[in-house]
Design a protein around this motif. Structure first.
Motif, PDB file in Angstrom:
ATOM      1  N   PHE A   1       0.708  -1.212  -0.033  1.00  0.00           N
ATOM      2  CA  PHE A   1       0.087  -0.011  -0.087  1.00  0.00           C
ATOM      3  C   PHE A   1       0.985   1.129   0.056  1.00  0.00           C
ATOM      4  CE2 PHE A   1      -3.207   2.629   1.779  1.00  0.00           C
ATOM      5  CZ  PHE A   1      -4.481   2.364   0.953  1.00  0.00           C
TER       6      PHE A   1
ATOM      7  N   PHE B   1      -3.822   3.609  -4.704  1.00  0.00           N
ATOM      8  CA  PHE B   1      -4.742   2.695  -3.955  1.00  0.00           C
ATOM      9  C   PHE B   1      -5.694   3.660  -3.111  1.00  0.00           C
ATOM     10  CE2 PHE B   1      -1.938  -1.465  -3.490  1.00  0.00           C
ATOM     11  CZ  PHE B   1      -1.690  -1.424  -4.717  1.00  0.00           C
TER      12      PHE B   1
ATOM     13  N   TYR C   1     -13.354  -0.478  -3.263  1.00  0.00           N
ATOM     14  CA  TYR C   1     -11.812  -0.681  -3.471  1.00  0.00           C
ATOM     15  C   TYR C   1     -11.272  -0.483  -4.868  1.00  0.00           C
ATOM     16  CZ  TYR C   1     -12.612  -2.932   0.903  1.00  0.00           C
ATOM     17  OH  TYR C   1     -12.812  -3.175   1.989  1.00  0.00           O
TER      18      TYR C   1
ATOM     19  N   VAL D   1      -8.009   0.453  -7.509  1.00  0.00           N
ATOM     20  CA  VAL D   1      -6.472   0.935  -7.947  1.00  0.00           C
ATOM     21  C   VAL D   1      -6.511   1.724  -9.108  1.00  0.00           C
ATOM     22  CG1 VAL D   1      -5.269  -1.242  -6.874  1.00  0.00           C
ATOM     23  CG2 VAL D   1      -6.345  -1.370  -9.170  1.00  0.00           C
TER      24      VAL D   1
END
Ligand code: ADP
Length: 553
Positions: free
Chosen positions: A187, A194, A282, A284
Motif C-alpha cells: 500500500f 490505492f 476498493y 487501484v
C-alpha cells in the motif's frame, strides 16, 4: 474387564487435547484439590486422572508414584461413562475389576470413588477420584465433598481451556497483524494509486501515491468526496460507473480526468471493485495522461500518413496515366521514323532514333510498373479467384520466354510431382508474379538451367509452394533484404548490363500479399538464386530452411 470406549470418544479426545494440559508439570491449583480429597475422605490415594486414547495420565496425584497407567487397567476409564459419581466399594468382589492388576497387585485397590470432569463442550475428559486399599462405603458428606471439589477442578480445567483459547487468539492476532503489515508495505510502496471509498463515495483510506500523482496529501483527501476533484464533464459518466458497482459485485475499469492540486487535470485509469460485506469500494488507479497523449498523437500521425499515402498513390496513378499518352506517341513516331522509308536519315540520326526508342520503351515500362505498384499499394487491385492449372500456366510462360533464350545455353525446366496441379487463385496476378520471377532468372543467368519446382503439401495433392531457381549470378547476402524494396537493384554495373526498373520484386511481393501468399528469396553468390511463393501460410513469418546454403529474405 477392559473399559468400554464411550460413543463420543473422538470428540472427547479432541476436547481433552484442546485443553493443552496433558504432560504439563504439576500445578498447585490442582494439587490443592487432590490433597483435600485425601484428607476429607481419609484415603491414601487421590488423583486427577485424564483419560487419553491409550492411557490415563495424572495431572495431580497423592499417594501414587507413577505418572500414568494403561487405559485398559484404569478405573477412571469406567467412571467417564457416567455423569454421576462412580463408586466401587470392594473391587476384589466386583467381577469387572477382580482380575485387574491394580487390584491383584500394588496398590491393591479395593475402594474407588470417581467424579467425572467435564470439558466446556460437556465431554467427560477424566475424573477426580479417591482410592483406598481397604473396602469401604462412601458416606453422604464424602460424596458431596468429592462432587464439590470436582466442580472446582472442572473450573480450573476450563480456565486452562480459556487460557489455551486466549493463546490461540493471540497467535492468530499476531499472524493477522503480520499479514496486514505485509499488505501495508505494498500500500505504501505502490506507485499506483490505492484507495478505499465508503458507501457515500468518501475516501476512507488512500496511499501516498496520491500525493506523488495528484499533489493531494492523504490527509487532505481523507473523508473528502471522491467526486469533488473529478472533471465536471466526466462526473456523470463516473457516477454512472459507481452506480453500476452498487448493483453488482464486479470489477469495473474506466477513465476520467482528475484534478491535480495545481489545478491541471490528469487522465486516470481506475479499476474499482465493491465488497458488499463491508459496504466499501476498493480501487487501484494509474496516471495514463502520457499514454493518452501519445496515443492521440499516434492516431493523428497515422491518419495523416494514411491520407498522404492515399494521396501519393492516387497522384502516381493519375500521373502515370497522363505520362503514358504522350510517351506512346514518342515511341510510335520513333518507330515510324526508324523505318526510314525515303532513306533520308543518316546512320548517326538512326542511332539517335534508336536511343530515343529504347529509352522511351524503358520509360513506358517504368511508368507501367509504377502504375501497377501504386494500384496494388492503394488497394485498388481487385482479386478475381478462379481455378488455375499451375502446370499449364508455367508451360504457357515458358513458350512466351522461348524467343529470349533461343541460342543461349539456358534450359527451362518444370519440375512437378503431378502433370496437372490446380489451385484457386487470381490467374493474371499469379502470371504477373511468375513472369517477373522467370524473367529475372533468365535475365541474371548466362548459362545453365532455370527450374520451376512445384511442391505439394505432405500426403495431399494441394500445392505448398512454387519456387523459381536459377544457376545465375546470385545475390549478395547484404542485398537479400533490400531487393524487395521499390527501385532496389543489386549493382548498377549489372543493371546497366541487364536493364530493368527495380520494381518487379516489389510488385511481386505486394501481389503475393494480395493473394495471401508469401514471397521469399535465398541465394548464393555466383551459384544462383531461388525465389519461393509460399501458397500456404508458413509456420513462422520466414521459413528457416535454406536452399543452396544461402541466405533467406
Ligand atoms: P529489375 O529486375 O527490374 O531490376 P526487380 O525488382 O525484379 O527489378 O529485381 C530487383 C533486383 O534484384 C534486380 O535488379 C537484381 O539485382 C536482383 N535480382 C532479382 N532477381 C534476381 C535473380 N534471379 N538473380 C540475381 N539477381 C536478381
Amino acid at each position: 474387564m477392559k473399559p468400554a470406549i464411550p460413543q463420543d470418544e473422538l470428540q472427547r479426545i479432541q476436547a481433552l487435547h484442546a485443553l493443552g494440559i496433558l504432560d504439563t508439570p504439576p500445578e498447585e491449583r490442582f494439587d490443592r484439590l487432590t490433597r483435600l480429597v485425601a484428607t476429607l475422605l481419609n484415603v491414601p490415594i487421590a488423583l486427577i486422572s485424564l483419560v487419553d486414547s491409550e492411557r490415563q495420565w495424572f495431572k495431580s496425584k497423592v499417594g501414587l508414584a507413577v505418572e500414568e497407567t494403561s487405559r485398559d487397567v484404569s478405573f477412571c476409564a469406567h467412571a467417564i461413562h457416567f455423569d454421576d459419581l462412580f463408586v466401587v466399594n470392594n473391587a476384589e468382589q466386583d467381577k469387572r475389576f477382580a482380575d485387574n492388576p491394580l487390584v491383584r497387585q500394588e496398590p491393591r485397590i479395593r475402594f474407588y470413588a470417581g467424579q467425572p470432569l467435564h470439558a466446556s463442550d460437556g465431554s467427560r475428559v477424566g475424573t477426580l477420584c479417591a482410592i483406598d486399599s481397604k473396602p469401604r462405603e462412601l458416606k453422604p458428606h464424602e460424596h458431596q465433598a468429592l462432587q464439590d471439589l470436582a466442580a472446582i477442578a472442572e473450573t480450573e480445567l476450563r480456565l486452562a481451556d480459556i487460557q489455551a483459547l486466549q493463546k490461540e487468539i493471540g497467535k492468530q492476532k499476531q499472524l493477522q497483524e503480520a499479514k496486514e503489515a505485509e499488505l501495508n508495505q505494498f500500500f505504501h510502496l505502490s506507485i499506483d494509486l490505492f484507495c478505499i471509498l465508503d458507501r457515500n463515495g468518501n475516501f476512507v483510506r488512500l496511499n501516498p501515491a496520491f500525493e506523488n500523482t495528484l499533489g493531494w496529501s492523504t490527509h487532505e483527501l481523507a473523508h473528502e468526496s471522491f467526486f469533488r476533484h473529478v472533471h465536471p464533464e466526466d462526473r456523470d459518466s463516473t457516477a454512472h460507473h459507481i452506480h453500476e458497482l452498487s448493483q453488482k459485485e464486479t470489477t469495473l475499469c474506466f477513465e476520467n480526468r482528475y484534478q491535480h492540486k495545481d489545478g491541471s487535470y490528469r487522465w486516470i485509469l481506475w479499476s474499482f471493485r465493491p465488497l458488499p460485506k463491508t459496504h466499501k469500494l476498493y480501487a487501484v488507479a494509474r496516471d495514463v495522461t502520457d499514454n493518452k497523449r501519445q496515443m492521440m498523437e499516434l492516431s493523428y500521425a497515422k491518419e495523416v500518413a494514411e491520407q498522404a499515402s492515399q494521396t501519393k498513390s492516387e497522384f502516381l496513378a493519375n500521373m502515370s496515366h497522363e505520362l503514358r499518352t504522350p510517351l506512346n506517341s514518342v515511341i510510335g513516331f520513333s518507330n515510324l521514323l526508324m523505318v526510314n522509308q525515303d532513306g533520308h536519315l543518316s546512320d548517326t540520326e538512326l542511332s539517335y532514333l534508336d536511343r530515343i526508342l529504347n529509352n522511351g520503351k524503358h520509360l513506358l515500362e517504368l511508368i507501367n510498373q509504377i502504375l501497377d505498384l501504386s494500384k496494388v499499394e492503394a488497394g485498388h487491385s481487385e482479386v478475381c479467384l478462379q481455378p488455375v492449372n499451375v502446370c499449364g500456366l508455367i508451360n504457357e510462360l515458358f513458350q512466351l520466354f522461348e524467343p529470349q533464350i533461343s541460342g543461349r545455353p539456358i534450359e527451362l525446366v518444370l519440375d512437378s510431382p503431378l502433370p496437372r496441379i490446380e489451385i484457386h487463385s487470381d490467374r493474371s496476378k499469379l502470371k504477373q508474379i511468375l513472369t517477373n520471377l522467370i524473367g529475372n532468372a533468365i535475365k541474371f543467368t548466362d548459362q545453365g538451367r532455370i527450374t520451376v519446382h512445384l511442391e505439394l503439401q505432405p500426403h495431399t495433392d494441394s500445392l505448398h509452394h512454387i519456387s523459381v531457381s536459377d544457376t545465375g549470378i546470385g545475390i549478395p547476402t547484404s542485398h537479400l533484404q533490400t531487393i524487395f524494396q521499390a527501385f532496389s537493384q543489386v549493382d548498377s554495373g549489372a543493371n546497366r548490363k541487364h536493364g530493368g526498373t527495380g520494381l518487379g520484386l516489389a510488385i511481386s511481393r505486394s501481389l503475393c500479399q494480395t493473394l495471401g501468399y508469401h514471397l521469399t528469396a535465398t541465394s548464393q553468390l555466383h551459384q544462383g538464386s531461388t525465389f519461393t511463393i509460399h501458397t500456404t501460410p508458413p509456420l513462422s513469418p520466414y521459413f528457416s530452411s535454406k536452399d543452396h546454403n544461402g541466405e533467406q529474405s
